[in-house]
Design an enzyme around this catalytic site. Structure first.
Site, PDB file in Angstrom:
ATOM      1  N   CYS A 134      36.159  45.488  45.202  1.00 53.62           N
ATOM      2  CA  CYS A 134      37.196  44.115  44.912  1.00 53.62           C
ATOM      3  C   CYS A 134      37.383  43.766  46.166  1.00 53.62           C
ATOM      4  O   CYS A 134      37.734  44.129  47.205  1.00 53.62           O
ATOM      5  CB  CYS A 134      38.548  44.961  44.416  1.00 53.62           C
ATOM      6  SG  CYS A 134      39.923  43.798  44.475  1.00 53.62           S
ATOM      7  N   ASN A 135      37.426  42.220  46.331  1.00 50.06           N
ATOM      8  CA  ASN A 135      37.464  41.617  47.702  1.00 50.06           C
ATOM      9  C   ASN A 135      39.020  41.751  48.238  1.00 50.06           C
ATOM     10  O   ASN A 135      39.095  42.158  49.390  1.00 50.06           O
ATOM     11  CB  ASN A 135      36.964  40.126  47.493  1.00 50.06           C
ATOM     12  CG  ASN A 135      35.651  40.036  47.591  1.00 50.06           C
ATOM     13  OD1 ASN A 135      34.872  39.719  48.644  1.00 50.06           O
ATOM     14  ND2 ASN A 135      35.019  39.990  46.264  1.00 50.06           N
ATOM     15  N   GLU A 156      39.592  35.055  32.867  1.00 46.84           N
ATOM     16  CA  GLU A 156      40.108  36.533  31.980  1.00 46.84           C
ATOM     17  C   GLU A 156      40.606  35.810  30.792  1.00 46.84           C
ATOM     18  O   GLU A 156      40.904  36.604  29.741  1.00 46.84           O
ATOM     19  CB  GLU A 156      41.257  37.149  32.677  1.00 46.84           C
ATOM     20  CG  GLU A 156      40.732  37.826  34.149  1.00 46.84           C
ATOM     21  CD  GLU A 156      41.456  39.016  34.361  1.00 46.84           C
ATOM     22  OE1 GLU A 156      42.483  39.226  34.164  1.00 46.84           O
ATOM     23  OE2 GLU A 156      40.969  39.728  35.423  1.00 46.84           O
ATOM     24  N   CYS A 203      34.889  36.605  45.391  1.00 52.14           N
ATOM     25  CA  CYS A 203      35.898  37.326  44.374  1.00 52.14           C
ATOM     26  C   CYS A 203      34.899  37.837  43.227  1.00 52.14           C
ATOM     27  O   CYS A 203      33.994  37.202  42.909  1.00 52.14           O
ATOM     28  CB  CYS A 203      36.929  36.367  44.057  1.00 52.14           C
ATOM     29  SG  CYS A 203      37.720  36.877  42.682  1.00 52.14           S
ATOM     30  N   ASP A 217      38.134  48.542  41.085  1.00 49.20           N
ATOM     31  CA  ASP A 217      38.510  47.369  41.264  1.00 49.20           C
ATOM     32  C   ASP A 217      40.033  47.167  40.572  1.00 49.20           C
ATOM     33  O   ASP A 217      40.502  47.873  39.885  1.00 49.20           O
ATOM     34  CB  ASP A 217      37.668  46.392  40.403  1.00 49.20           C
ATOM     35  CG  ASP A 217      38.118  44.936  40.411  1.00 49.20           C
ATOM     36  OD1 ASP A 217      38.238  44.385  41.771  1.00 49.20           O
ATOM     37  OD2 ASP A 217      38.303  44.108  39.308  1.00 49.20           O
ATOM     38  N   SER A 218      40.567  45.959  40.901  1.00 48.26           N
ATOM     39  CA  SER A 218      42.023  45.684  40.445  1.00 48.26           C
ATOM     40  C   SER A 218      41.864  45.398  38.885  1.00 48.26           C
ATOM     41  O   SER A 218      43.009  45.748  38.265  1.00 48.26           O
ATOM     42  CB  SER A 218      42.567  44.443  40.960  1.00 48.26           C
ATOM     43  OG  SER A 218      41.655  43.394  40.747  1.00 48.26           O
ATOM     44  N   TYR A 271      45.753  41.534  41.666  1.00 45.52           N
ATOM     45  CA  TYR A 271      45.924  42.005  43.154  1.00 45.52           C
ATOM     46  C   TYR A 271      46.162  40.727  44.157  1.00 45.52           C
ATOM     47  O   TYR A 271      46.593  40.719  44.985  1.00 45.52           O
ATOM     48  CB  TYR A 271      45.198  42.840  43.723  1.00 45.52           C
ATOM     49  CG  TYR A 271      45.229  44.270  43.344  1.00 45.52           C
ATOM     50  CD1 TYR A 271      45.770  44.787  42.204  1.00 45.52           C
ATOM     51  CD2 TYR A 271      44.550  45.387  43.924  1.00 45.52           C
ATOM     52  CE1 TYR A 271      45.916  46.083  41.950  1.00 45.52           C
ATOM     53  CE2 TYR A 271      44.524  46.607  43.680  1.00 45.52           C
ATOM     54  CZ  TYR A 271      45.284  47.123  42.547  1.00 45.52           C
ATOM     55  OH  TYR A 271      45.288  48.331  42.252  1.00 45.52           O
ATOM     56  N   HIS A 315      35.303  37.893  40.315  1.00 40.08           N
ATOM     57  CA  HIS A 315      35.125  37.278  39.040  1.00 40.08           C
ATOM     58  C   HIS A 315      34.301  35.966  39.044  1.00 40.08           C
ATOM     59  O   HIS A 315      33.935  35.473  38.017  1.00 40.08           O
ATOM     60  CB  HIS A 315      36.595  36.734  38.589  1.00 40.08           C
ATOM     61  CG  HIS A 315      37.680  37.724  37.921  1.00 40.08           C
ATOM     62  ND1 HIS A 315      37.675  38.867  38.840  1.00 40.08           N
ATOM     63  CD2 HIS A 315      38.316  37.819  36.773  1.00 40.08           C
ATOM     64  CE1 HIS A 315      38.689  39.710  37.951  1.00 40.08           C
ATOM     65  NE2 HIS A 315      38.923  38.933  36.851  1.00 40.08           N
TER      66      HIS A 315
HETATM   67  N1  DGL Z   1      38.808  41.615  42.140  1.00 43.54           N
HETATM   68  C1  DGL Z   1      39.499  40.628  42.666  1.00 43.54           C
HETATM   69  C2  DGL Z   1      38.862  40.338  44.096  1.00 43.54           C
HETATM   70  O1  DGL Z   1      37.398  40.337  44.063  1.00 43.54           O
HETATM   71  C3  DGL Z   1      40.142  39.554  42.069  1.00 43.54           C
HETATM   72  C4  DGL Z   1      41.030  39.739  40.857  1.00 43.54           C
HETATM   73  C5  DGL Z   1      42.489  39.957  41.373  1.00 43.54           C
HETATM   74  O2  DGL Z   1      43.025  39.118  41.976  1.00 43.54           O
HETATM   75  O3  DGL Z   1      42.888  41.055  41.220  1.00 43.54           O
HETATM   76  O4  DGL Z   1      39.414  39.793  44.683  1.00 43.54           O
END
Ligand code: DGL
Length: 275
Positions: free
Chosen positions: A77-78, A162, A196, A14-15, A46, A198
């Site tokens: 990570c989406n 976050e 997403c 994941d990011s 990201y 989060h």
């Molecule tokens: N993990 C990212 C997602 O699921 C969200 C956090 C990011 O923007 O990096 O899109």
């Protein structure tokens, strides 16, 4: 790099922290396997980054997880699934090692919508990058051409989580704002996807402001079931996964910082190392 006899853990990328909500779901269902979680916290988020950059960072992470012996990597990570998965699967994997696999989180989420949606009006909450990619619209249209999909970018939800403000009064404004905007765009929505990683952490507030007849789809358990199903259908991959029940956490940022927030996502203590 082709290594047909390679056995190793499942890589989860994941990011940053968000993929931990996916890892949690996967480990609940498949605790027997070993995992390496890699969070690119130094370069997160990201969500607002361009296609090229997300692709480049994601490919680097996949190569790192491959170098650490993972036969299978989940892009948890989406944004990475939306912007990098297809290129990696089609362009890079055949060259790097066609026996390894990289899977994402969007397709498994979309697959269950046929069962979950009563009227075929889907709303998707996600980062600006995922919404701009139209990945959900495209995947939903492939499987359910009669469905209507409406995306809503929620740039403030990741920072709220976050900064540990997901339960605070500041969150109410932005949760209400994005829900109102989505339902104005399509008042017939019957199911919303939290697209997403989060967003499960802001679920209480989302439930508070979402009309109760609208179903809310979280990804953790869905991705876990889809992975279990995949491994059943692919014994050649399943037999390459090591089974010690261990998890190694890696972050590109400061491990102490990672451990602190990771606790909130995983509901248990985490001890990360710096990549
Ligand atoms: N993990 C990212 C997602 O699921 C969200 C956090 C990011 O923007 O990096 O899109």
């Amino acid at each position: 790099m082709q290594t047909l006899d390679l056995n190793g853990p499942i890589g989860v990328f994941d990011s940053g922290y968000g993929g931990l909500t996916i890892l949690r779901g996967i480990r609940r269902l498949l605790p027997q396997y070993d995992y390496i979680y890699l969070g690119d916290n130094a370069r997160a988020p990201y969500g607002n980054r361009s296609f090229d950059i997300v692709y480049r960072f994601t490919l680097e992470a996949v190569n790192e997880l491959f170098a650490r012996g993972c036969p299978l990597v989940i892009l948890a990570c989406n944004t990475a699934s939306a912007k990098a998965l297809r290129s990696i699967q089609q362009r890079d994997l055949p060259e790097i090692d066609p026996t390894r696999r990289v899977l994402g989180v969007i397709r498994p989420t979309v697959e269950v919508l046929g069962k979950l949606s009563s009227g075929g009006h889907i709303g998707v909450f996600a980062t600006p990058g995922t919404i701009a990619s139209e990945s959900y619209n495209i995947e939903i249209a492939k499987l359910y051409p009669h469905f209507t999909t409406t995306g809503q970018a929620c740039p403030m939800w990741v920072p709220l989580v976050e900064n540990e403000e997901a339960a605070g009064p500041g969150a109410d404004y932005f949760v209400q704002k994005y829900i109102t905007s989505l339902l104005q765009a399509d008042p017939q929505i019957d199911t919303v996807v939290l697209g997403c990683t989060h967003y499960p952490l802001i679920l209480d507030k989302i439930r508070q402001y979402m009309p109760p007849h609208i179903g809310i789809v979280e990804q953790g358990n869905i991705v876990a079931s889809s992975l279990a199903d995949y491994l059943q259908r692919h014994p050649e991959m399943e037999s390459r996964l090591t089974r010690g029940g261990a998890v190694e956490y890696l972050t590109t940022e400061n491990p102490e910082k990672f451990n602190h927030l990771a606790r909130m996502f995983m509901n248990c203590d985490v001890s990360a190392s710096r990549l």
